[in-house]
Design an enzyme around this catalytic site. Structure first.
Site, PDB file in Angstrom:
ATOM      1  CG  HIS A  38      56.873  29.326 -18.951  1.00 18.55           C
ATOM      2  ND1 HIS A  38      55.834  28.423 -18.996  1.00 18.55           N
ATOM      3  CD2 HIS A  38      56.921  29.894 -20.187  1.00 18.55           C
ATOM      4  CE1 HIS A  38      55.289  28.429 -20.209  1.00 18.55           C
ATOM      5  NE2 HIS A  38      55.934  29.320 -20.947  1.00 18.55           N
ATOM      6  CG  PHE A  39      58.262  34.066 -13.427  1.00 20.50           C
ATOM      7  CD1 PHE A  39      59.022  34.112 -14.584  1.00 20.50           C
ATOM      8  CD2 PHE A  39      57.694  35.255 -12.963  1.00 20.50           C
ATOM      9  CE1 PHE A  39      59.233  35.313 -15.273  1.00 20.50           C
ATOM     10  CE2 PHE A  39      57.901  36.458 -13.644  1.00 20.50           C
ATOM     11  CZ  PHE A  39      58.665  36.483 -14.794  1.00 20.50           C
ATOM     12  NE  ARG A  40      60.948  27.051 -16.083  1.00 19.75           N
ATOM     13  CZ  ARG A  40      60.392  26.678 -17.224  1.00 19.75           C
ATOM     14  NH1 ARG A  40      59.127  26.276 -17.265  1.00 19.75           N
ATOM     15  NH2 ARG A  40      61.070  26.692 -18.347  1.00 19.75           N
ATOM     16  CG  ASN A  82      54.597  25.330 -18.034  1.00 24.61           C
ATOM     17  OD1 ASN A  82      54.471  26.470 -17.623  1.00 24.61           O
ATOM     18  ND2 ASN A  82      55.520  24.997 -18.909  1.00 24.61           N
ATOM     19  CG  HIS A 137      52.260  25.850 -26.933  1.00 20.50           C
ATOM     20  ND1 HIS A 137      53.460  26.158 -26.355  1.00 20.50           N
ATOM     21  CD2 HIS A 137      52.557  25.088 -28.012  1.00 20.50           C
ATOM     22  CE1 HIS A 137      54.441  25.604 -27.052  1.00 20.50           C
ATOM     23  NE2 HIS A 137      53.909  24.943 -28.065  1.00 20.50           N
ATOM     24  CG  ASP A 176      57.329  31.045 -24.212  1.00 20.41           C
ATOM     25  OD1 ASP A 176      57.038  30.667 -23.072  1.00 20.41           O
ATOM     26  OD2 ASP A 176      57.363  30.278 -25.195  1.00 20.41           O
ATOM     27  CG  HIS A 219      64.880  24.894 -19.351  1.00 18.66           C
ATOM     28  ND1 HIS A 219      64.001  24.090 -18.652  1.00 18.66           N
ATOM     29  CD2 HIS A 219      64.208  25.334 -20.439  1.00 18.66           C
ATOM     30  CE1 HIS A 219      62.842  24.044 -19.305  1.00 18.66           C
ATOM     31  NE2 HIS A 219      62.935  24.797 -20.386  1.00 18.66           N
TER      32      HIS A 219
HETATM   33  O1  DOR Z   1      60.083  26.285 -25.202  1.00 18.31           O
HETATM   34  C1  DOR Z   1      59.183  26.419 -24.391  1.00 18.31           C
HETATM   35  N1  DOR Z   1      59.388  26.234 -23.074  1.00 18.31           N
HETATM   36  N2  DOR Z   1      57.953  26.748 -24.810  1.00 18.31           N
HETATM   37  C2  DOR Z   1      56.896  26.759 -23.982  1.00 18.31           C
HETATM   38  O2  DOR Z   1      55.820  27.099 -24.415  1.00 18.31           O
HETATM   39  C3  DOR Z   1      57.057  26.319 -22.567  1.00 18.31           C
HETATM   40  C4  DOR Z   1      58.408  26.569 -22.115  1.00 18.31           C
HETATM   41  C5  DOR Z   1      58.780  26.052 -20.765  1.00 18.31           C
HETATM   42  O3  DOR Z   1      57.962  26.154 -19.844  1.00 18.31           O
HETATM   43  O4  DOR Z   1      59.901  25.582 -20.600  1.00 18.31           O
END
Ligand code: DOR
Length: 445
Positions: free
Chosen positions: A60-62, A92, A174, A298, A302
């Site tokens: 997840h590179f945001r 996402n 997921h 994964d 944050h």
């Molecule tokens: O803990 C998680 N965070 N699991 C995920 O599958 C998504 C991810 C996120 O995008 O923060």
């Protein structure tokens, strides 16, 4: 441009041998080149091991939208440092990648900003089936059967049936059951502590989620990759329907469990949650016996500020791309697995699962995505030395033996003993879904 990597011990698909690898432009030209072959650059790799670059199929590179946590530039440099030469990124983001237009926008962004090779999943919403059917240039469809960071969630059975019945791209899921998560949360007395995360997202939630997905895959004969398996109990489900299903495990589910909450708190708050030491053991065993084929991170950064909020306001996710290979090399040094197995789980198998063209092993004609590792090098993971934008690691303070020291992406040296070459840009990963995936793959040397 020709590069000769001499005297490395090379991890080939079926042997580990000393060899001289000749690279021409972005491809491997020869794996048994003469030691004095003409080349523009010669690298003496005596005493080091040469591996195919790692393919991380869940990150997840945001970017776009959440770039205060992470972005393609920081994350892809962190990949290069960690020996990850290709990533497949999840939808996402903000906005989420739920249409072809957004998928192409991400590809365009990555072509300018990513130091390593890139691919992007398209996310299912329950209402975008036409987009899912027509999507191309993607490894596949991501479905959040259980909710996580962001709003993507498809837990309605009829909507899931439609996606499995009416689309053809491979599906990555997921697997946590949303109803079970809500039920658990409803019956757990407050106030909650972070350890309650593993009670809310418990074994049952994971098992029911995975059973729903594997049932759908079996009935519709639709290729399914079960992301981040977290419990031993799910393994039976994977074995039952093995011919259409592949699965992966993440380092945090191998190395952390509920006993680590007092020490690490929300740093190991993840979805699916970490479980027990027995689950760690069973997941290891599943890798070794082939029930699980892939290791992915994964990587879900944050900020520490966000993580410092009291549970449940703290977000789920942890960063890992720059340490995942080292974590596994350390396990090789401890005798828990072999270097060839690590290459299978982190390079070769992800390429097969996602029908990636020209990657995953060291062979003539394959892309020159390579990582040179020093199995003797010892170093400690430190928050302040992380290249990921959020600048922390749940493994802060952990000393590992075995580290990547040089990384090539498409024939270009992008990471060299602590330094990044900012001129290098990765390429779009090519998928050929007519290959039929992991169980049908025959085209590897
Ligand atoms: O803990 C998680 N965070 N699991 C995920 O599958 C998504 C991810 C996120 O995008 O923060």
């Amino acid at each position: 441009m020709k590069t000769l990597i001499r005297y490395a011990t090379v991890v080939f698909p079926d042997a580990v041998l000393q060899a001289n690898i000749l690279i021409e432009d972005h491809r491997i030209l020869a794996v048994d080149a003469a030691e004095h072959s003409r080349a523009d650059e010669v690298v003496d790799a005596r005493g080091l091991f040469l591996l195919p670059g790692v393919i991380d199929d869940q990150v997840h590179f945001r970017e776009p939208g959440l770039t205060h946590k992470e972005d393609l530039w920081h994350a892809s440099r962190a990949c290069a440092k960690g020996g990850v030469t290709s990533f497949l990124e999840m939808p996402n983001t903000k906005p989420p990648t739920t249409s072809r237009a957004r998928l192409y926008e991400k590809l365009q962004l990555a072509s300018q900003r990513s130091a390593v090779n890139y691919g992007f999943y398209i996310g299912a919403t329950g209402e975008n089936i036409e987009e899912l059917r027509r999507a191309d240039r993607t490894p596949g469809i991501k479905i959040f059967i259980g909710s996580s960071t962001g709003e993507l969630l498809v837990d309605d059975q009829a909507a899931l049936e439609r996606i499995f019945a009416e689309t053809t791209l491979p599906i990555a899921a997921h697997c946590e059951d949303e109803a079970t998560i809500r039920q658990n949360a409803g019956s757990l007395p407050r106030p909650w502590s972070v350890a309650d995360h593993s009670r809310i997202r418990d074994h049952r939630a994971a098992w029911i989620g995975t059973r729903r997905a594997t049932e759908l895959a079996r009935r519709h004969r639709h290729r399914l990759h079960v992301l981040h398996v977290s419990t031993g109990a799910e393994l039976e489900l994977l074995k039952e329907h093995a011919n259409v299903i592949t699965a992966e495990v993440c380092p945090h589910h191998l190395f952390f469990n509920m006993e680590d909450y007092p020490r690490l708190g929300t740093r190991i708050q993840m979805n699916p949650s970490v479980k027990t030491a027995e689950d760690n053991r069973m997941l290891w065993q599943a890798l070794l016996d082939g029930t699980i084929q892939v290791i992915a991170t994964d990587h879900a950064p944050h900020t520490l500020e966000e993580k410092a909020k009291p549970y449940p306001d703290s977000p789920s996710g942890l960063p890992a791309v720059e340490n995942s290979l080292a974590l596994m090399l350390d396990q090789v040094n401890r005798g828990r697995c072999t270097l060839s197995q690590v290459v299978r789980w982190m390079c070769e198998n992800p390429a097969r699962v996602w029908d990636i063209v020209g990657k995953g092993c060291i062979a003539p004609g394959y892309d020159a995505d390579l990582v040179l590792v020093d199995m003797h090098k010892e170093a400690e993971i430190r928050d302040e030395e992380q290249w990921t934008k959020c600048r922390w690691s749940p493994w802060h303070g952990t000393r590992l033996q075995g580290w990547p020291v040089r990384t090539w992406v498409m024939g270009r040296l992008v990471f060299d003993r602590g330094k990044i070459n900012d001129q290098v840009r990765g390429s779009e990963i090519i998928f050929d879904h007519s290959r039929g995936g992991f169980w049908a793959a025959q085209d590897y040397p």
